[in-house]
Design an enzyme around this catalytic site. Sequence first.
Site, PDB file in Angstrom:
ATOM      1  N   GLU A 188       1.358  10.994  -0.166  1.00 29.51           N
ATOM      2  CA  GLU A 188       2.531  10.674   0.673  1.00 29.51           C
ATOM      3  C   GLU A 188       3.393  11.917   0.901  1.00 29.51           C
ATOM      4  O   GLU A 188       3.992  12.082   1.965  1.00 29.51           O
ATOM      5  CB  GLU A 188       3.371   9.560   0.038  1.00 29.51           C
ATOM      6  CG  GLU A 188       2.674   8.208  -0.103  1.00 29.51           C
ATOM      7  CD  GLU A 188       2.534   7.421   1.203  1.00 29.51           C
ATOM      8  OE1 GLU A 188       2.964   7.892   2.275  1.00 29.51           O
ATOM      9  OE2 GLU A 188       1.965   6.309   1.141  1.00 29.51           O
ATOM     10  N   LYS A 230      12.472  11.129   5.110  1.00 32.01           N
ATOM     11  CA  LYS A 230      12.421   9.680   5.303  1.00 32.01           C
ATOM     12  C   LYS A 230      13.794   9.152   5.714  1.00 32.01           C
ATOM     13  O   LYS A 230      13.908   8.314   6.610  1.00 32.01           O
ATOM     14  CB  LYS A 230      11.913   8.969   4.049  1.00 32.01           C
ATOM     15  CG  LYS A 230      11.766   7.474   4.291  1.00 32.01           C
ATOM     16  CD  LYS A 230      10.767   6.760   3.432  1.00 32.01           C
ATOM     17  CE  LYS A 230      10.707   5.285   3.870  1.00 32.01           C
ATOM     18  NZ  LYS A 230       9.997   4.430   2.936  1.00 32.01           N
ATOM     19  N   ARG A 244      10.372   4.731  13.382  1.00 34.16           N
ATOM     20  CA  ARG A 244       9.983   4.650  11.969  1.00 34.16           C
ATOM     21  C   ARG A 244       8.467   4.556  11.799  1.00 34.16           C
ATOM     22  O   ARG A 244       7.930   4.836  10.729  1.00 34.16           O
ATOM     23  CB  ARG A 244      10.688   3.445  11.319  1.00 34.16           C
ATOM     24  CG  ARG A 244      10.575   3.432   9.809  1.00 34.16           C
ATOM     25  CD  ARG A 244      11.592   2.486   9.169  1.00 34.16           C
ATOM     26  NE  ARG A 244      11.315   2.320   7.751  1.00 34.16           N
ATOM     27  CZ  ARG A 244      12.142   1.736   6.890  1.00 34.16           C
ATOM     28  NH1 ARG A 244      13.286   1.263   7.294  1.00 34.16           N
ATOM     29  NH2 ARG A 244      11.814   1.618   5.613  1.00 34.16           N
ATOM     30  N   ASN A 248       3.731   5.824   9.421  1.00 37.34           N
ATOM     31  CA  ASN A 248       2.414   5.183   9.266  1.00 37.34           C
ATOM     32  C   ASN A 248       1.242   6.132   9.454  1.00 37.34           C
ATOM     33  O   ASN A 248       0.091   5.704   9.450  1.00 37.34           O
ATOM     34  CB  ASN A 248       2.266   4.028  10.266  1.00 37.34           C
ATOM     35  CG  ASN A 248       2.936   2.780   9.756  1.00 37.34           C
ATOM     36  OD1 ASN A 248       3.223   2.674   8.563  1.00 37.34           O
ATOM     37  ND2 ASN A 248       3.220   1.855  10.644  1.00 37.34           N
ATOM     38  N   HIS A 255      -4.831   1.772   5.306  1.00 41.08           N
ATOM     39  CA  HIS A 255      -4.691   0.361   4.904  1.00 41.08           C
ATOM     40  C   HIS A 255      -6.006  -0.389   5.022  1.00 41.08           C
ATOM     41  O   HIS A 255      -6.317  -1.242   4.193  1.00 41.08           O
ATOM     42  CB  HIS A 255      -3.630  -0.339   5.770  1.00 41.08           C
ATOM     43  CG  HIS A 255      -2.219  -0.082   5.310  1.00 41.08           C
ATOM     44  ND1 HIS A 255      -1.153  -0.025   6.176  1.00 41.08           N
ATOM     45  CD2 HIS A 255      -1.712   0.139   4.071  1.00 41.08           C
ATOM     46  CE1 HIS A 255      -0.045   0.226   5.485  1.00 41.08           C
ATOM     47  NE2 HIS A 255      -0.353   0.332   4.207  1.00 41.08           N
ATOM     48  N   HIS A 267      -3.225   3.689  -3.503  1.00 38.07           N
ATOM     49  CA  HIS A 267      -2.703   3.748  -2.144  1.00 38.07           C
ATOM     50  C   HIS A 267      -2.831   5.176  -1.582  1.00 38.07           C
ATOM     51  O   HIS A 267      -3.282   5.376  -0.451  1.00 38.07           O
ATOM     52  CB  HIS A 267      -1.245   3.297  -2.160  1.00 38.07           C
ATOM     53  CG  HIS A 267      -0.588   3.325  -0.825  1.00 38.07           C
ATOM     54  ND1 HIS A 267      -0.944   2.469   0.195  1.00 38.07           N
ATOM     55  CD2 HIS A 267       0.392   4.122  -0.325  1.00 38.07           C
ATOM     56  CE1 HIS A 267      -0.201   2.732   1.257  1.00 38.07           C
ATOM     57  NE2 HIS A 267       0.616   3.732   0.967  1.00 38.07           N
TER      58      HIS A 267
END
Length: 365
Positions: A188, A230, A244, A248, A255, A267
């Site tokens: 991330e 963020k 936003r 993704n 996902h 994840h």
Amino acid sequence: MRRIRVSLRKEVDASYDIVVEAGLMDRLAKELSGLVSGGRCAVVCDFTTRELFVPALLDRAEDAGLSCDVLDVPPGEASKSLAVFEGLLGRLRDLRYTRKDFVLALGGGMVGDLAGFTAGCYMRGLPVVQAPTTLLSQVDSSVGGKVAVNLPGAKNYVGLFHQPKKVLIDVRTLQSLPRRELLSGLAEVIKHAVIADAGFFEFLEQGREALLTLDEEAVVRTVATCCAIKAGIVERDEREAGPRMVLNYGHTIGHAIEDAAGYALTHGECVAYGMRAEARIANALGLFPESDLARQERLLDGYGLALDPLDMDPERLIDLAHGDKKNAGGRITFILPTAIGQTTRRDDVPLDLVREVLEATLARA
Ligand SMILES: NC(=O)c1ccc[n+]([C@@H]2O[C@H](COP(=O)([O-])OP(=O)(O)OC[C@H]3O[C@@H](n4cnc5c(N)ncnc54)[C@H](O)[C@@H]3O)[C@@H](O)[C@H]2O)c1
Ligand SMILES: [Zn+2]
């Protein structure tokens, strides 16, 4: 006929601070006691974060004038359920919590989502303070106010936007984090750099050694930069109406892989596969230069996110990425990089290209 207008135009200031510091846990009780005067604090944690962080908090609570109740749940995604949520509501009720009191989410993203959702629902909303203890929750889930629990087979299907009162991040908590969880958060981190900040991407290229050994200055800078990125995105689009969605990146395919793997992968591992595939799609469309693609590949490799080939059927992944949209003739929306630090949104990517890229990525990730 009578018509009564209910005028609800409102301006609410829900601004909050995110504090990032090494050693913040040592004065957590003090930070909290200053937040809600006289209120009690329901500390929601899992068994692991209870053992690691709650004793020190309780030791200092009395001196700080803070009254705490500890509400712990088993670790793992299975606790992000309606049943556990209901159990927490019952415990708050038994303890006679009211809206003068507040909830502390002390743990990873699972705890943050569960505690935040419980706080948002109990008596129509108690304040929640997020104290995230995994890298993923520090750089991602604790900021932005999205909280939820899962339905069977449907992740995050019951949720709210419930912004925290404050986010208190102690990067020293990461020292006990299993390496695989650390790497999951790093995916991330890399995502934030690719979508928004070329300078930060360079820092990650050069600071690998420091970050992987949890050098505190490097980790504080990393976590704070991700939170600022963020926060900037959430400020523009709190409720995910458009901008936003950039968060993704890597997640459309990520996902799908997460679903197909039945959650055997973390994840972040899935997002790393997703970013590799989506960057290759962008490159094939002529949007993302070869040199930037190579830099992203090298960075993911360098942070231990070079993964084994995956035995998955691209067709199934495409189905999963479509979700419910396929029957409605829907297209798959992708966030695609156009340079390090910049993205564009596309929903016209040919499925043949997605299939081709998936085959190559899964075979040699
Ligand atoms: N709300 C959002 O915007 C958002 C964004 C991304 C992810 N999420 C959610 O976050 C969750 C995943 O978060 P996560 O990866 O933090 O998982 P997690 O909360 O399940 O934590 C992973 C594991 O690490 C343990 N742990 C936590 N802190 C530790 C520490 N300091 N030392 C040792 N062990 C520790 C936990 O007990 C758990 O076993 C998912 O439910 C996901 O849906 C939410
Ligand atoms: Zn994610």
